[in-house]
Design an enzyme around this catalytic site. Sequence first.
Site, PDB file in Angstrom:
ATOM      1  N   TYR A  92     -18.642   8.791   1.401  1.00  0.00           N
ATOM      2  CA  TYR A  92     -17.768   7.613   1.535  1.00  0.00           C
ATOM      3  C   TYR A  92     -18.406   6.389   0.863  1.00  0.00           C
ATOM      4  CZ  TYR A  92     -13.768   5.229   3.617  1.00  0.00           C
ATOM      5  OH  TYR A  92     -12.599   4.549   3.810  1.00  0.00           O
ATOM      6  N   LEU A 100      -3.187  10.178  -1.532  1.00  0.00           N
ATOM      7  CA  LEU A 100      -3.679   9.972  -2.897  1.00  0.00           C
ATOM      8  C   LEU A 100      -5.097   9.395  -2.863  1.00  0.00           C
ATOM      9  CD1 LEU A 100      -2.388  10.262  -5.693  1.00  0.00           C
ATOM     10  CD2 LEU A 100      -1.752   7.837  -5.564  1.00  0.00           C
ATOM     11  N   LYS A 158     -15.341  -1.155   3.882  1.00  0.00           N
ATOM     12  CA  LYS A 158     -14.647  -1.126   5.184  1.00  0.00           C
ATOM     13  C   LYS A 158     -15.397  -1.965   6.221  1.00  0.00           C
ATOM     14  CE  LYS A 158     -11.105   1.556   4.237  1.00  0.00           C
ATOM     15  NZ  LYS A 158      -9.842   0.880   3.873  1.00  0.00           N
ATOM     16  N   GLY A 166       0.783  -1.234   0.000  1.00  0.00           N
ATOM     17  CA  GLY A 166       0.000   0.000   0.000  1.00  0.00           C
ATOM     18  C   GLY A 166       0.811   1.277   0.000  1.00  0.00           C
ATOM     19  N   ASP A 220      -0.277  -6.596  -7.551  1.00  0.00           N
ATOM     20  CA  ASP A 220      -1.627  -6.069  -7.738  1.00  0.00           C
ATOM     21  C   ASP A 220      -2.548  -7.060  -7.054  1.00  0.00           C
ATOM     22  OD1 ASP A 220      -4.243  -5.582  -8.711  1.00  0.00           O
ATOM     23  OD2 ASP A 220      -3.376  -4.446 -10.382  1.00  0.00           O
TER      24      ASP A 220
HETATM   25  P1  NAD Z   1      -2.716   5.785  -0.702  1.00  0.00           P
HETATM   26  O1  NAD Z   1      -3.331   6.181  -1.999  1.00  0.00           O
HETATM   27  O2  NAD Z   1      -1.387   6.327  -0.382  1.00  0.00           O
HETATM   28  O3  NAD Z   1      -2.703   4.214  -0.527  1.00  0.00           O
HETATM   29  C1  NAD Z   1      -3.621   3.361  -1.161  1.00  0.00           C
HETATM   30  C2  NAD Z   1      -2.795   2.240  -1.739  1.00  0.00           C
HETATM   31  O4  NAD Z   1      -3.641   1.235  -2.307  1.00  0.00           O
HETATM   32  C3  NAD Z   1      -1.860   2.726  -2.856  1.00  0.00           C
HETATM   33  O5  NAD Z   1      -0.538   2.362  -2.546  1.00  0.00           O
HETATM   34  C4  NAD Z   1      -2.343   1.969  -4.062  1.00  0.00           C
HETATM   35  O6  NAD Z   1      -1.303   1.639  -4.966  1.00  0.00           O
HETATM   36  C5  NAD Z   1      -2.921   0.729  -3.409  1.00  0.00           C
HETATM   37  N1  NAD Z   1      -3.795  -0.027  -4.296  1.00  0.00           N
HETATM   38  C6  NAD Z   1      -4.958   0.360  -4.876  1.00  0.00           C
HETATM   39  N2  NAD Z   1      -5.411  -0.613  -5.696  1.00  0.00           N
HETATM   40  C7  NAD Z   1      -4.505  -1.640  -5.612  1.00  0.00           C
HETATM   41  C8  NAD Z   1      -4.386  -2.919  -6.222  1.00  0.00           C
HETATM   42  N3  NAD Z   1      -5.297  -3.354  -7.102  1.00  0.00           N
HETATM   43  N4  NAD Z   1      -3.330  -3.707  -5.900  1.00  0.00           N
HETATM   44  C9  NAD Z   1      -2.403  -3.282  -5.019  1.00  0.00           C
HETATM   45  N5  NAD Z   1      -2.447  -2.084  -4.410  1.00  0.00           N
HETATM   46  C10 NAD Z   1      -3.485  -1.271  -4.720  1.00  0.00           C
HETATM   47  O7  NAD Z   1      -3.793   6.257   0.402  1.00  0.00           O
HETATM   48  P2  NAD Z   1      -3.912   5.958   1.964  1.00  0.00           P
HETATM   49  O8  NAD Z   1      -4.869   6.962   2.457  1.00  0.00           O
HETATM   50  O9  NAD Z   1      -2.574   5.838   2.574  1.00  0.00           O
HETATM   51  O10 NAD Z   1      -4.647   4.553   1.991  1.00  0.00           O
HETATM   52  C11 NAD Z   1      -4.153   3.431   2.694  1.00  0.00           C
HETATM   53  C12 NAD Z   1      -5.253   2.771   3.500  1.00  0.00           C
HETATM   54  O11 NAD Z   1      -5.627   3.633   4.556  1.00  0.00           O
HETATM   55  C13 NAD Z   1      -6.528   2.498   2.711  1.00  0.00           C
HETATM   56  O12 NAD Z   1      -7.085   1.271   3.137  1.00  0.00           O
HETATM   57  C14 NAD Z   1      -7.429   3.637   3.143  1.00  0.00           C
HETATM   58  O13 NAD Z   1      -8.800   3.350   2.997  1.00  0.00           O
HETATM   59  C15 NAD Z   1      -7.022   3.724   4.597  1.00  0.00           C
HETATM   60  N6  NAD Z   1      -7.422   4.944   5.290  1.00  0.00           N
HETATM   61  C16 NAD Z   1      -7.074   6.153   4.794  1.00  0.00           C
HETATM   62  C17 NAD Z   1      -7.486   7.294   5.462  1.00  0.00           C
HETATM   63  C18 NAD Z   1      -7.146   8.654   4.930  1.00  0.00           C
HETATM   64  O14 NAD Z   1      -7.798   9.617   5.314  1.00  0.00           O
HETATM   65  N7  NAD Z   1      -6.146   8.799   4.088  1.00  0.00           N
HETATM   66  C19 NAD Z   1      -8.223   7.199   6.666  1.00  0.00           C
HETATM   67  C20 NAD Z   1      -8.542   5.939   7.148  1.00  0.00           C
HETATM   68  C21 NAD Z   1      -8.142   4.811   6.453  1.00  0.00           C
END
Ligand code: NAD
Length: 254
Positions: free
Chosen positions: A154, A193, A161, A12, A63
């Site tokens: 959302y 992102l 989730k 991720g 992926d």
């Molecule tokens: P991010 O965009 O940096 O990370 C999301 C990641 O998912 C990316 O690295 C992307 O490449 C990966 N991804 C998407 N589709 C994929 C696939 N098919 N195969 C492999 N990887 C894949 O954003 P983030 O906010 O750091 O998200 C990370 C986690 O944290 C997610 O589960 C998100 O829902 C959760 N989250 C984020 C927030 C927030 O506000 N940013 C809050 C709570 C939870």
Amino acid sequence: MLLNGKKGLILGVANKRSLAWGIARAAHREGARLALTYQGERLRGSVEDLASQLTEPLVLPCDVTSDADLDRCVAQVGETFGQIDFVVHGVAFAKREELEGRYVDTSREGFEVALDISAFSMTALARRVEPWMKNGGALLTLTYLGGDRVIPHYNVMGVAKAALECSVRYLAVDLGPKNIRVNALSAGPVRTLAASGISDFPKMLEVVKERSPLQRNIDLDDVGDAAVFFLSDLSRAITGEVIFVDAGFHNMGL
Ligand code: NAD
């Protein structure tokens, strides 16, 4: 050095703002050796750049929609490290058009994509790492309050989730006898992102700052430090939990 000698796989990381990168930084600081994955060639460079800050990192593509990718990635990490002590699942995706408007208008394809990438992938990953967690282990995923309550825009990601959090409980029961613990961190909003796809995201940041008990937003270090606890032996009796790292916001009346 709470993770000294431990070997972990982190999925991720897309860039330096990714929550998974916050966790990787903290795990590295605590002495863990890490494997990072990137989703596709487009992200390879940025993940390799970040990984160069780590000690003896392994960087490989994965992926999560591909069974072959998951098989190859976990086998390669297991064979290189000899065992896997922890896994961080920081992956989620929903089509942009599903994160605006009404939930009731979610398409079948949009539902399938969101649930497959954001929820099923955790189970698919758990099954593959189980044999490599020879001395027990810790799995950690990232979730959000929208899986528990309706948060504007959302939409299908909230449903994903909820499925993810429920999977954490079922996985905890299946893997508990092998001393493999499964937990989720429910993070407050952080500008990443993935977050940029959610309409009105800046409003969410404002509301948390205004109404949370700690009166602030959270950052990557807050998530990374909490994750270290769940990946380390300090949390050895905790499994199947969803823990909030959100400055206390979820306890407030909205
Ligand atoms: P991010 O965009 O940096 O990370 C999301 C990641 O998912 C990316 O690295 C992307 O490449 C990966 N991804 C998407 N589709 C994929 C696939 N098919 N195969 C492999 N990887 C894949 O954003 P983030 O906010 O750091 O998200 C990370 C986690 O944290 C997610 O589960 C998100 O829902 C959760 N989250 C984020 C927030 C927030 O506000 N940013 C809050 C709570 C939870």
